[in-house]
Design a protein around this motif. Structure first.
Motif, mmCIF file in Angstrom:
data_model
loop_
_atom_site.group_PDB
_atom_site.id
_atom_site.type_symbol
_atom_site.label_atom_id
_atom_site.label_comp_id
_atom_site.label_asym_id
_atom_site.label_seq_id
_atom_site.Cartn_x
_atom_site.Cartn_y
_atom_site.Cartn_z
ATOM 1 N N ALA A 112 -3.564 3.286 2.119
ATOM 2 C CA ALA A 112 -4.388 2.647 1.091
ATOM 3 C C ALA A 112 -3.567 1.656 0.273
ATOM 4 O O ALA A 112 -2.367 1.833 0.060
ATOM 5 N N THR A 113 -4.244 0.607 -0.194
ATOM 6 C CA THR A 113 -3.607 -0.391 -1.064
ATOM 7 C C THR A 113 -4.563 -0.731 -2.203
ATOM 8 O O THR A 113 -5.773 -0.490 -2.116
ATOM 9 N N LEU A 114 -4.000 -1.275 -3.269
ATOM 10 C CA LEU A 114 -4.771 -1.843 -4.371
ATOM 11 C C LEU A 114 -4.227 -3.232 -4.649
ATOM 12 O O LEU A 114 -3.015 -3.447 -4.623
ATOM 13 N N GLN A 115 -5.129 -4.155 -4.933
ATOM 14 C CA GLN A 115 -4.711 -5.470 -5.382
ATOM 15 C C GLN A 115 -4.506 -5.405 -6.899
ATOM 16 O O GLN A 115 -5.438 -5.105 -7.638
ATOM 17 N N ILE A 116 -3.296 -5.654 -7.336
ATOM 18 C CA ILE A 116 -2.970 -5.603 -8.756
ATOM 19 C C ILE A 116 -2.998 -7.027 -9.311
ATOM 20 O O ILE A 116 -2.345 -7.923 -8.783
ATOM 21 N N ARG A 117 -3.776 -7.223 -10.382
ATOM 22 C CA ARG A 117 -3.861 -8.522 -11.026
ATOM 23 C C ARG A 117 -3.589 -8.354 -12.522
ATOM 24 O O ARG A 117 -3.919 -7.319 -13.105
ATOM 25 N N PRO A 118 -2.998 -9.355 -13.156
ATOM 26 C CA PRO A 118 -2.779 -9.257 -14.607
ATOM 27 C C PRO A 118 -4.095 -9.346 -15.364
ATOM 28 O O PRO A 118 -4.969 -10.144 -15.022
ATOM 29 N N THR A 142 0.059 -6.798 -3.983
ATOM 30 C CA THR A 142 -0.557 -5.655 -3.322
ATOM 31 C C THR A 142 0.298 -4.417 -3.565
ATOM 32 O O THR A 142 1.500 -4.428 -3.301
ATOM 33 N N LEU A 143 -0.319 -3.368 -4.085
ATOM 34 C CA LEU A 143 0.379 -2.115 -4.344
ATOM 35 C C LEU A 143 0.076 -1.143 -3.210
ATOM 36 O O LEU A 143 -1.087 -0.782 -2.985
ATOM 37 N N HIS A 144 1.096 -0.752 -2.478
ATOM 38 C CA HIS A 144 0.938 0.239 -1.409
ATOM 39 C C HIS A 144 0.985 1.625 -2.050
ATOM 40 O O HIS A 144 2.030 2.068 -2.543
ATOM 41 N N LEU A 145 -0.142 2.301 -2.053
ATOM 42 C CA LEU A 145 -0.285 3.509 -2.861
ATOM 43 C C LEU A 145 0.609 4.642 -2.379
ATOM 44 O O LEU A 145 1.214 5.339 -3.190
ATOM 45 N N GLY A 146 0.690 4.842 -1.068
ATOM 46 C CA GLY A 146 1.515 5.931 -0.556
ATOM 47 C C GLY A 146 2.980 5.754 -0.901
ATOM 48 O O GLY A 146 3.640 6.677 -1.390
ATOM 49 N N ASP A 147 3.499 4.549 -0.654
ATOM 50 C CA ASP A 147 4.904 4.276 -0.955
ATOM 51 C C ASP A 147 5.175 4.411 -2.453
ATOM 52 O O ASP A 147 6.205 4.971 -2.857
ATOM 53 N N ARG A 202 -9.262 7.767 -1.872
ATOM 54 C CA ARG A 202 -9.573 9.010 -1.193
ATOM 55 C C ARG A 202 -9.051 9.065 0.243
ATOM 56 O O ARG A 202 -8.679 10.124 0.715
ATOM 57 N N PRO A 203 -9.023 7.934 1.007
ATOM 58 C CA PRO A 203 -8.364 8.004 2.306
ATOM 59 C C PRO A 203 -6.889 8.324 2.104
ATOM 60 O O PRO A 203 -6.372 8.260 0.990
ATOM 61 N N PRO A 204 -6.176 8.700 3.181
ATOM 62 C CA PRO A 204 -4.743 8.994 3.017
ATOM 63 C C PRO A 204 -4.041 7.871 2.278
ATOM 64 O O PRO A 204 -4.194 6.692 2.604
ATOM 65 N N LEU A 205 -3.261 8.233 1.261
ATOM 66 C CA LEU A 205 -2.617 7.213 0.450
ATOM 67 C C LEU A 205 -1.684 6.333 1.271
ATOM 68 O O LEU A 205 -1.456 5.183 0.925
ATOM 69 N N ALA A 206 -1.128 6.887 2.333
ATOM 70 C CA ALA A 206 -0.215 6.105 3.156
ATOM 71 C C ALA A 206 -0.891 4.858 3.705
ATOM 72 O O ALA A 206 -0.238 3.854 3.998
#
Length: 200
Positions: free
Chosen positions: A11-17, A66-71, A5-9
């Motif tokens: 925000a990040t998500l940790q991606i794990r298998p 780490t997935l940078h959501l905005g990019d 919900r914060p600006p995607l620029a």
């Protein structure tokens, strides 16, 4: 998905298998022809592209990244607008909705492979694709050895249970995949016991 919900620029998500021995063995790579041909109509193009991008990330960093959501959103042509109705956030939500990922706060566990479509999902495809999928199933299950067929039936039953299908639907789906009824029944009993043992 509150973390986006914060600006995607920013925000990040940790991606794990998402380790799943059954689906990892009998499923389809996120970039495979099967996913592009059959899962695309279920997931939608944005979600399919996002999963392909994550698969590339796993190639470079197998343990996660780490997935940078905005990019990522902009690189997929989805813009960087935040909020639950933004195209990128909907793509993330659909990953979880269809069992390709599961969310834990700011971490997203993503499958490396997708399972074969269930009977319900196949029924939602256009009729020509349904027929093509039936042909694919027939070719892929042609002349297995008895031991291979037995192992495959158990893996399929376990995968369907883990996706939330009930026992009757699991047996029906196995029959549609041309598993002999007796073998389908045994596979369901084995998969149910296996899940109960894991839970214990």
């Amino acid at each position: 998905m509150s973390a986006t919900r914060p600006p995607l620029a920013d925000a990040t998500l940790q991606i794990r298998p998402w380790a799943d021995p059954v689906i990892d063995e009998m499923g389809h790579d996120l970039r495979s022809h099967y996913v592009e041909r059959f899962w695309l109509g279920i997931l939608g193009p944005s979600t399919t592209l996002l999963l392909r991008r994550i698969a590339l990330g796993f190639d470079a960093e197998p343990d996660g990244f780490t997935l940078h959501l905005g990019d990522t959103a902009r690189s997929l042509g989805l813009g960087a607008r935040a909020g639950k109705h933004s195209p990128f956030v909907r793509a993330l939500d659909r990953c979880c909705q269809f069992g390709a990922a599961r969310r834990h706060g700011d971490q997203l566990d993503v499958r490396r492979r997708l399972p074969p479509l269930t009977r319900f999902h196949v029924s939602r495809l256009p009729e020509p694709l349904q027929a093509e999928h039936d042909d694919w199933v027939a070719r892929s299950s042609a002349t297995p050895t008895p031991a291979d067929a037995h192992r495959r039936a158990r893996r399929l039953a376990l995968g369907l249970l883990e996706l939330g299908e009930d026992h009757d639907e699991v047996e029906r789906q196995l029959h549609l995949w041309r598993v002999h009824p007796a073998m389908a029944h045994e596979a369901l009993r084995w998969a149910t016991a296996h899940l109960a043992h894991d839970a214990a």
